[in-house]
Design a protein around this motif. Structure first.
Motif: not given
Length: 186
Positions: A47-64
């Motif tokens: 389950x922590x991997x489910x939660x930590x998967x939000x970090x790459x989702x955040x980097x999409x927005x950071x990059x854009x």
């Protein structure tokens, strides 16, 4: 350069590289600590991997967002990324914890996920909107010293916005996949 002459990079460039290295280690350490805390909280290693998967989702927005605003990756934006790790996992924790509680009460998996989406949407969106609005003056460069901290605010705003929107969709899907794989291994 002529023979016998060597050059080394130092001064501001050396300090910048050392700062980048420190920020990268901070990011990795923060991810590890968040994982360990989540593993203890959820008593699960999946389950922590489910939660930590939000970090790459955040980097999409950071990059854009950095690209759209013309900001570069610098120490302040990397510091914003470290801060962002702590903020974005909150939305996923709220959803996963809610799903776990409903399942513990005997609710079927898909109903628990639907209830989490319905009942946790407003708190998640309110947290994101208040954070974004609070950082907006800094992101716009308003106030004394704002120009220095502008990349930090832009990083957090872009990452939090994309992570929130994508988390609302991706976390339930990952939860179903993880729950399905847990059932198959039992």
């Amino acid at each position: 350069l002529p023979p016998g002459v060597r050059g080394t990079i130092g001064g501001a460039t050396d300090a910048f590289r050392e700062g980048l290295r420190g920020a990268a280690w901070s990011l990795l350490l923060s991810l590890l600590l968040v994982f360990l805390i989540l593993a203890a909280q959820f008593e699960s290693l999946r389950q922590p991997f489910i939660i930590l998967f939000t970090v790459p989702l955040a980097t999409i927005g950071v990059t854009l967002t950095l690209a759209l605003t013309g900001q570069s990756v610098n120490l302040m934006s990397l510091t914003g990324l470290v801060v962002l790790v702590g903020i974005v996992v909150n939305d996923a924790i709220i959803k996963v914890d809610f799903i776990n509680r409903r399942r513990a009460e005997g609710m079927p998996l898909l109903e628990a996920i639907e209830a989490a989406g319905r009942d946790r949407l407003r708190p998640i969106l309110m947290t994101t909107v208040t954070t974004v609005l609070g950082l907006l003056p800094l992101a716009l460069g308003l106030g004394a010293g704002a120009a220095l901290q502008q990349p930090l605010a832009i990083t957090i705003i872009g990452g939090l916005t994309s992570a929130t929107l994508l988390t609302l969709i991706v976390v339930p899907v990952l939860y179903v996949l993880v729950a399905g794989s847990e059932r198959r291994t039992l």
